[in-house]
Design an enzyme around this catalytic site. Structure first.
Site, PDB file in Angstrom:
ATOM      1  N   LYS A   1      -2.870   5.732  -4.295  1.00 12.23           N
ATOM      2  CA  LYS A   1      -3.977   6.710  -3.956  1.00 12.23           C
ATOM      3  C   LYS A   1      -3.773   7.975  -4.672  1.00 12.23           C
ATOM      4  CE  LYS A   1      -3.972   4.630   0.676  1.00 12.23           C
ATOM      5  NZ  LYS A   1      -2.551   4.517   1.006  1.00 12.23           N
TER       6      LYS A   1
ATOM      7  N   TYR B   1       2.598   9.809  -0.216  1.00 11.39           N
ATOM      8  CA  TYR B   1       3.827   9.332   0.593  1.00 11.39           C
ATOM      9  C   TYR B   1       5.051   9.791   0.150  1.00 11.39           C
ATOM     10  CZ  TYR B   1      -0.130   6.481   2.553  1.00 11.39           C
ATOM     11  OH  TYR B   1      -1.129   6.005   3.285  1.00 11.39           O
TER      12      TYR B   1
ATOM     13  N   HIS C   1      -7.764   9.331  -2.013  1.00  9.10           N
ATOM     14  CA  HIS C   1      -7.272   9.400  -0.615  1.00  9.10           C
ATOM     15  C   HIS C   1      -8.335  10.020   0.577  1.00  9.10           C
ATOM     16  CE1 HIS C   1      -2.985   9.310   1.200  1.00  9.10           C
ATOM     17  NE2 HIS C   1      -3.833   8.838   1.888  1.00  9.10           N
TER      18      HIS C   1
ATOM     19  N   ASP D   1       0.732  -1.113  -0.072  1.00 15.11           N
ATOM     20  CA  ASP D   1      -0.015  -0.200  -0.005  1.00 15.11           C
ATOM     21  C   ASP D   1       0.771   1.433   0.108  1.00 15.11           C
ATOM     22  OD1 ASP D   1      -2.964   1.029   0.837  1.00 15.11           O
ATOM     23  OD2 ASP D   1      -1.360   2.067   1.903  1.00 15.11           O
TER      24      ASP D   1
HETATM   25  P1  NAD Z   1       0.225   1.345  11.800  1.00 16.34           P
HETATM   26  O1  NAD Z   1      -1.004   1.113  12.700  1.00 16.34           O
HETATM   27  O2  NAD Z   1       0.492   0.298  10.841  1.00 16.34           O
HETATM   28  O3  NAD Z   1       1.217   1.447  12.797  1.00 16.34           O
HETATM   29  C1  NAD Z   1       2.669   1.485  12.419  1.00 16.34           C
HETATM   30  C2  NAD Z   1       3.612   1.763  13.680  1.00 16.34           C
HETATM   31  O4  NAD Z   1       3.502   0.902  14.463  1.00 16.34           O
HETATM   32  C3  NAD Z   1       5.085   1.432  13.492  1.00 16.34           C
HETATM   33  O5  NAD Z   1       5.589   2.667  12.949  1.00 16.34           O
HETATM   34  C4  NAD Z   1       5.480   1.178  14.752  1.00 16.34           C
HETATM   35  O6  NAD Z   1       5.677   2.322  15.429  1.00 16.34           O
HETATM   36  C5  NAD Z   1       4.278   0.168  15.297  1.00 16.34           C
HETATM   37  N1  NAD Z   1       4.472  -1.034  15.381  1.00 16.34           N
HETATM   38  C6  NAD Z   1       4.426  -1.921  13.701  1.00 16.34           C
HETATM   39  N2  NAD Z   1       4.399  -3.107  14.017  1.00 16.34           N
HETATM   40  C7  NAD Z   1       4.940  -3.573  15.423  1.00 16.34           C
HETATM   41  C8  NAD Z   1       4.750  -4.331  16.270  1.00 16.34           C
HETATM   42  N3  NAD Z   1       4.866  -5.667  15.654  1.00 16.34           N
HETATM   43  N4  NAD Z   1       5.067  -4.244  17.703  1.00 16.34           N
HETATM   44  C9  NAD Z   1       4.873  -2.925  18.183  1.00 16.34           C
HETATM   45  N5  NAD Z   1       4.841  -2.069  17.385  1.00 16.34           N
HETATM   46  C10 NAD Z   1       4.625  -1.984  16.138  1.00 16.34           C
HETATM   47  O7  NAD Z   1       0.126   2.751  11.351  1.00 16.34           O
HETATM   48  P2  NAD Z   1      -0.115   3.321   9.699  1.00 16.34           P
HETATM   49  O8  NAD Z   1       1.506   3.146   9.211  1.00 16.34           O
HETATM   50  O9  NAD Z   1      -0.250   4.744   9.803  1.00 16.34           O
HETATM   51  O10 NAD Z   1      -1.114   2.638   9.010  1.00 16.34           O
HETATM   52  C11 NAD Z   1      -0.738   1.501   8.239  1.00 16.34           C
HETATM   53  C12 NAD Z   1      -0.746   1.747   6.664  1.00 16.34           C
HETATM   54  O11 NAD Z   1      -2.192   2.228   6.380  1.00 16.34           O
HETATM   55  C13 NAD Z   1       0.107   2.996   6.282  1.00 16.34           C
HETATM   56  O12 NAD Z   1       1.476   2.439   6.192  1.00 16.34           O
HETATM   57  C14 NAD Z   1      -0.384   3.277   5.001  1.00 16.34           C
HETATM   58  O13 NAD Z   1       0.061   2.565   3.955  1.00 16.34           O
HETATM   59  C15 NAD Z   1      -1.955   3.293   5.199  1.00 16.34           C
HETATM   60  N6  NAD Z   1      -2.439   4.533   5.760  1.00 16.34           N
HETATM   61  C16 NAD Z   1      -3.515   5.134   4.984  1.00 16.34           C
HETATM   62  C17 NAD Z   1      -3.892   6.467   5.276  1.00 16.34           C
HETATM   63  C18 NAD Z   1      -5.100   6.914   4.601  1.00 16.34           C
HETATM   64  O14 NAD Z   1      -5.471   8.117   4.923  1.00 16.34           O
HETATM   65  N7  NAD Z   1      -5.586   6.179   3.596  1.00 16.34           N
HETATM   66  C19 NAD Z   1      -3.529   6.928   6.564  1.00 16.34           C
HETATM   67  C20 NAD Z   1      -2.585   6.441   7.280  1.00 16.34           C
HETATM   68  C21 NAD Z   1      -2.064   5.137   7.038  1.00 16.34           C
END
Ligand code: NAD
Length: 280
Positions: free
Chosen positions: A74, A49, A107, A44
């Protein structure tokens, strides 16, 4: 990898790899390649980004054929006018080094959503995008979009996690046949207390799993796809290792009770957050 059948017959992995805030090109390329090696097939990304080229390098060097991967990107809301949206899609494909996309999402539901949606329909019907969807769109706007367009969104990617479960929105998505994908399924690392919740820790210990694995498994058992992000190999592997256990009904109920009903990150219905988003 378990898959979800989208409303147009395309199959989408239920778990994918998120790349938000993975901005260092070398780290991004390496993380994507590590994720594919660990078994992820859905990657994704987004124009916003700033990492589509690095994601493209990762999918090129990962050793798995393009046809086995599911690439989501997106379109940013400042590119929703017709020609801007076409240019955004062409730029995404060029940067990613692909000649088709598996999923493209709008997005945010701001700006000329209708014009952009019709460009996505055009690319979808031309076979350049296999499935099209939205992100951050609440059910009221989604019903409107569905009613006045040819192609129904296949997916809504929206903030969903333990503290913001979107139980009511999920019902609407099910009713309209739109798949639900959780972004920030681990609270984006902002809500570390999620990992320390007694219920989460107890359930994790009972299954010999980690809190992160329980939080991801919880979403999947709720019928919600997940795209966790990490740049650490051991966490990348940990986050996909969620298909060898199941939460009981009682455990699911305990976790459901921790819903606050409030998003922490994205909220297209909160004027303060929308006003701030207009500066992006
Ligand atoms: P996420 O909930 O995936 O959290 C990522 C964070 O969680 C990491 O940076 C780390 O700090 C922690 N983490 C990850 N694995 C872990 C583990 N096993 N144990 C402990 N901590 C851990 O947050 P995200 O990156 O915001 O969301 C996932 C994906 O969703 C993004 O990378 C992106 O691709 C997408 N996204 C989309 C939108 C949108 O507006 N459409 C917004 C935010 C994110």
């Amino acid at each position: 990898m378990e898959k979800i059948m989208l409303n147009n017959g395309v199959e989408m992995p239920v778990l994918g790899f998120g790349t938000y805030q993975v901005t260092d090109p070398a780290e991004c390329e390496k993380s994507v390649a590590e994720a594919v090696r660990a078994g992820y097939r859905l990657i994704d990304t987004a124009q916003a980004y700033g990492n589509e080229e690095a994601v493209g390098a990762g999918i090129k060097s990962c050793g798995v054929p393009r046809g086995e991967l599911f690439i989501t990107t997106k379109v940013w809301f400042r590119s929703y006018e017709t020609e801007d949206c076409r240019a955004s899609l062409e730029e995404s494909m060029r940067k990613l080094g692909v000649d088709y996309l598996d999923m493209v999402l709008l997005h945010w539901p701001f700006g000329n959503v209708y014009a952009a949606w019709r460009v996505l329909e055009e690319y979808n019907e031309a076979g350049k995008i296999r499935a099209i969807g939205v992100s951050n769109m609440e059910a009221d706007r989604l019903i409107d979009l569905i009613t006045f367009n040819r192609v129904k969104p296949a997916l809504n990617q929206i903030e969903t996690h333990l503290y913001c479960q979107r139980q009511a929105e999920h019902q609407w998505l099910e009713k309209f046949g739109v798949a639900h994908q959780a972004y920030a399924p681990l609270g984006q690392g902002r809500a570390n207390e999620m990992f320390g919740e007694d219920a989460v820790k107890t359930i994790a210990a009972a299954h010999g799993k980690t809190p992160a694995q329980v939080l991801l498994r919880f979403q999947i058992q709720n019928g919600v796809a997940v795209i966790p992000k990490s740049v650490h190999v051991e966490r990348i592997q940990e986050n996909i290792n969620v298909f060898d256990f199941a939460l009981s009904d009682a455990e699911m109920a305990q976790l459901k009770a921790l819903d606050t009903g409030r998003p922490m990150i994205g909220d297209a219905e909160n004027p303060d957050k929308v006003e701030f988003a207009m500066t992006w």
